[in-house]
Design an enzyme around this catalytic site. Structure first.
Site: not given
Ligand code: NAD
Ligand code: MN
Length: 502
Positions: A187, A262, A396
């Site tokens: 996904k 990660e 972060e």
């Molecule tokens: P998120 O962790 O919610 O999203 C990352 C991925 O997880 C996306 O594909 C999203 O659709 C999916 N996701 C969301 N809820 C989920 C669930 N309940 N179960 C499974 N998958 C799910 O991140 P975000 O809301 O887009 O960003 C928020 C913060 O997260 C950012 O400000 C940053 O601090 C952090 N972030 C970190 C990374 C990284 O590389 N470690 C990447 C993106 C965001």
């Protein structure tokens, strides 16, 4: 503009893929739902992309299950060969992929061309070569027995990818999983699905059998959550926020699936008084401003020895102010927009958070106006915090936002560096060899860079400790993550006393 016009405006000759990829075919979502994917430069719609729901995930899992027996039993070298062909195809289509990535995410095109695309190809190539080199062991056990291990694929793996490096992370996740013989339901992030969908198409062209990789862009709370819960998915690999990672662990409990995480980071970037200042200034700008700071390994805490702090900032602040912000598709752009408007608001909110705790804004702290006013831009931002315990030194931000802290002694530098719940990447700049290695040992982190920052390579293990998650991508470690060990015992000529002699 319609899809064809958008394509032409972005210099794309290939059609933009905007459907789910299941069992080797591009298909609409069962519900017929779509979600607009935007160009963060001006928030215009690039495409309406099919939005996967539970029914689509079920279809994808079923396809991956059907594909598994044959794929997992293929000669490892034959799996590898497909990945090697894919790497070549990525290079052959490199300019298209770079443009697509820049259009969807806001990565400056020079980065998409010179980093994202080559690194994506390199990752598939590395694991293509790895496929037939990762092997089990024979164990010297008691006389008369042969004991050996098999490294077997886990099965159907769910992979949930974030929006910050969609193209590259597609390769980090899929390459080792495929080399090891797993099949995949991936996904992509709902806001950046385009490059992953294009990779799926190239995979089919490279000869990947139908169903081995299925791509289901959908909402995290629906499709992502369901992948983490799914009883027929044997492992979930997730990259994203720590909060969501925690949810993934909870969702995984139903069938005790293997979990690899990660998560976030708050990278410590320590500059000692004996550092090469020019190299440290440039490296620190790269550490935080590359990809607009949207990197889990960003050097978001700049920890300066007080003796050189002023001299450092005298060079670093003007450098930050001179970074060329602009349309990602412009070759001279050094920093593009953040990837979504929502995220821009989140990043900017930290400027107030900083001020509320007595932080001083040394540069940036706002969105640029003019031509860029409709996009998700944030100026390179430098904030000096009063304490390493302040929120801007702990949380972060995930943007072009660096928090400056100062220290007097090595002990204090280490205390600050290790003073967060995260433990992903960290780095230090010094001419003192002993200190460098001592810090490499003492830093609470999965990766340490000495006199550099943010280096990655497909052979070098990538991942964190603490609340940055667990498991490692890249290298032999990634192959271990995507396999499980089976121990096989053979009685060659052992004389076993009968336990139940009659
Ligand atoms: P998120 O962790 O919610 O999203 C990352 C991925 O997880 C996306 O594909 C999203 O659709 C999916 N996701 C969301 N809820 C989920 C669930 N309940 N179960 C499974 N998958 C799910 O991140 P975000 O809301 O887009 O960003 C928020 C913060 O997260 C950012 O400000 C940053 O601090 C952090 N972030 C970190 C990374 C990284 O590389 N470690 C990447 C993106 C965001
Ligand atoms: Mn987008």
């Amino acid at each position: 503009m319609n899809l064809v016009d958008i394509q032409q405006a972005a210099g794309l000759s290939k059609p933009i893929r905007h459907q789910l990829f299941i069992d080797g075919k591009f298909v609409d979502a069962e519900s017929g739902e779509t979600l607009a994917t935007l160009n963060p430069h001006d928030n215009s719609t690039i495409a309406e992309v099919a939005l996967a729901g539970k029914a689509d995930v079920d279809k994808a899992v079923a396809a991956a299950q059907r594909a598994f027996p044959k794929w997992s039993r293929l000669a490892a070298a034959d799996r590898g060969r497909i990945l090697l062909r894919l790497a070549d195809l990525i290079e052959a289509n490199g300019e298209e992929l770079a443009r697509l990535e820049s259009l969807d995410t806001g990565h400056p095109i020079r980065d998409s061309r010179n980093l994202d695309v080559p690194r994506t190809a390199a990752c598939f190539r590395y694991f293509g070569g790895m496929a037939d080199k990762f092997q089990g062991e024979t164990i010297p056990v008691e006389a008369g027995f042969l004991n050996y291990t098999l490294r077997e694929p886990v099965g159907v793996v769910g992979q949930v990818v974030p929006w910050n490096f969609p193209l590259m992370f597609t390769s980090w996740k899929m390459a080792p999983a495929l080399a090891a013989g797993n099949t995949i339901v991936m996904k992509p992030a709902e806001i950046t699905p385009l490059s992953s969908l294009r990779i799926a198409e190239l995979m089919a062209e490279a000869g990947l059998p139908d169903g081995v990789v299925n791509m289901v862009p959908g909402l995290g709370s629906v499709a992502g959550q369901y992948i983490a819960e799914h009883m027929d998915i044997a492992k979930v690999a997730f990259t994203g926020s720590t909060a969501t990672g925690r949810r993934v662990i909870q969702a995984s409990a139903g069938n005790l699936k293997k979990v690899q995480l990660e998560l976030g980071g708050k990278g410590a970037n320590i500059v000692f008084e004996d550092a090469n200042l020019v190299a440290a200034v440039n490296g620190s700008a790269w550490a935080i401003f590359h990809n607009q700071g949207q990197a889990c390994i960003a050097g978001s805490r700049l920890i300066l020895h007080e003796k050189i702090a002023d001299a450092f900032l005298e060079k670093f602040i003007p450098l930050a102010k001179s970074v060329r912000l602009g349309n990602p598709l412009d070759a001279s752009t050094e920093m593009g927009p953040l990837t979504s408007a929502l995220h821009r608001e989140r990043v900017l909110s930290y400027v107030d958070v900083a001020r509320a705790q007595g932080g001083e804004v040394l540069a940036g702290g706002k969105s640029p106006g003019g031509d860029l006013a409709n996009g998700c831009y944030v100026e390179p931002t430098i904030v000096r915090a009063a304490s390493y315990l302040d929120r801007v030194a702990q949380e972060e931000v995930f943007g072009p936002f660096v928090t400056v802290l100062t220290f007097k002694t090595d002990e204090e530098a280490l205390q600050i560096a290790n003073g967060t719940d995260y433990g992903l990447g960290s780095g230090l700049w010094t001419a003192n060899l002993q200190r460098a290695h001592k810090f490499a040992r003492e830093l609470h982190a999965g990766m340490v860079w000495i006199n550099s920052y943010k280096r990655v390579n497909p052979g070098s293990p990538f991942g964190g400790v603490g609340q940055s998650g667990y498991g490692r991508e890249m290298g032999f470690d990634a192959m271990r993550e995507y396999t499980q060990v089976k121990s096989v015992w053979v009685n060659v000529d052992a004389q076993i006393p009968p336990h139940f002699a009659r």
